[in-house]
Design an enzyme around this catalytic site. Structure first.
Site, PDB file in Angstrom:
ATOM      1  NE  ARG A 229      -4.207  -1.356  -0.190  1.00 37.71           N
ATOM      2  CZ  ARG A 229      -4.241  -2.333  -1.075  1.00 37.71           C
ATOM      3  NH1 ARG A 229      -3.185  -2.566  -1.839  1.00 37.71           N
ATOM      4  NH2 ARG A 229      -5.318  -3.081  -1.208  1.00 37.71           N
ATOM      5  CG  HIS A 277      -3.292   0.132  -7.153  1.00 33.81           C
ATOM      6  ND1 HIS A 277      -3.709   0.797  -6.026  1.00 33.81           N
ATOM      7  CD2 HIS A 277      -3.282  -1.184  -6.819  1.00 33.81           C
ATOM      8  CE1 HIS A 277      -3.953  -0.067  -5.048  1.00 33.81           C
ATOM      9  NE2 HIS A 277      -3.693  -1.280  -5.511  1.00 33.81           N
TER      10      HIS A 277
END
Length: 314
Positions: A229, A277
């Site tokens: 993350r 991502h």
């Protein structure tokens, strides 16, 4: 019979979801979360990505919530999340395989300084520094996070030839991979890592964990791959480590915020590769197959392997 109520990706995605589940489980009843006539029952399962607080509050009477992502901190951090409802993270063979492919690409790119070549190409500059090359078998990759995805990625890297070690918050043996555990094991782990791969879950304990002090414990010039993350990394500290030569390069699939502002210095740093991502975005059909498997397990009163523990945050 259980029913799956789909909210992920909004109303426009329902035809694609219906097609995916039609191939995998044509008999599974489906419903659209955004259907005004929807009446929720205790037998319903929800498929979500980023529901609103009002959506989460309505899901309090459902059988379970299944997230289309491996990370669920954005759900658990929402005050409206119904903690009494089981939450299952995304998994499946394709999710793991895609993550392993991405990390292998990133580690090989750092090993062979692919970013340097890309910068030279953009500048129309032909230069061979003729530095000594290191092979994968001479390169130590350290995995932070040795859960479902981390263990699989570690095994794939080891099969290619990398020397692989792992670190996790609590002690647990991972076959074939030397594993360190807890705060006391972190310094010994870091000093033997040429490329650090972060696959930790986002929790209060791990947010901001990858700061300058941690990066400085790596051998000078090490690489970083972040597929966990964005909030794991203190980005100002990352830039400092790159500028001072503490780090030799970084591949970032996750950042804060997403997307980065156009003027963020990470965009233009010559030793940073940024991807949007995409490291482990399985196809809808692969996700549908996994969801059907999870529903079957729960209907048989079995525990899914990726059932979230809200106290841990993953």
């Amino acid at each position: 019979m259980p029913r799956l109520v789909i909210s992920s990706d909004g109303p426009a995605a329902m035809p694609a979801w219906r097609a995916a589940f039609g191939h995998v489980a044509p008999d599974l009843p489906l419903a659209a979360w955004h259907d005004p006539a929807l009446k929720i029952t205790a037998d319903d399962y929800a498929l979500v990505w980023d529901p609103t607080a009002d959506d989460l509050a309505r899901m309090g009477g459902m059988r379970a919530i299944i997230c289309t992502g491996a990370g669920v901190n954005h759900l658990l951090d929402n005050p409206a999340f119904p903690h009494h409802v089981p939450l299952v993270r995304m998994g499946g063979e394709q999710t793991a395989a895609l993550m392993a492919d991405y990390v292998l690409w990133a580690t090989l790119g750092l090993l062979r300084e692919a970013r340097t070549w890309a910068v030279q190409q953009n500048a129309h500059h032909w230069h061979n520094p003729r530095t000594s090359m290191r092979t994968s078998s001479q390169t130590r990759v350290g995995m932070m996070g040795m859960g479902h995805l981390g263990a699989h990625v570690g095994r794939v890297l080891r099969q290619v030839g990398f020397q692989v070690s792992g670190w996790r918050r609590s002690a647990q043996r991972v076959p074939g991979i030397r594993t360190f555990a807890g705060p006391e094991g972190l310094p010994d782990f870091l000093r033997e890592v040429d490329i650090l791969v972060n696959l930790l879950p986002s929790t209060p304990q791990t947010r901001g964990m990858i700061d300058y002090a941690l990066l400085a414990q790596l051998p000078r010039g090490a690489g970083l791959v972040n597929v966990g993350r964005g909030d794991h990394v203190v980005q100002a500290d990352l830039l400092r480590a790159l500028d001072e030569g503490v780090l030799g390069g970084a591949v970032l699939d996750v950042v804060v915020p997403e997307p980065l502002p156009p003027d963020d210095p990470l965009w233009r740093h010559e030793r940073v590769t940024i991807t949007p991502h995409v490291a482990s975005e399985a196809s809808r059909e692969a996700q549908a197959r996994y969801v059907v498997e999870v529903i079957g397990q729960m209907e048989r009163n079995e525990r899914p392997a990726l059932l979230c523990d809200p106290r841990r945050g993953y």
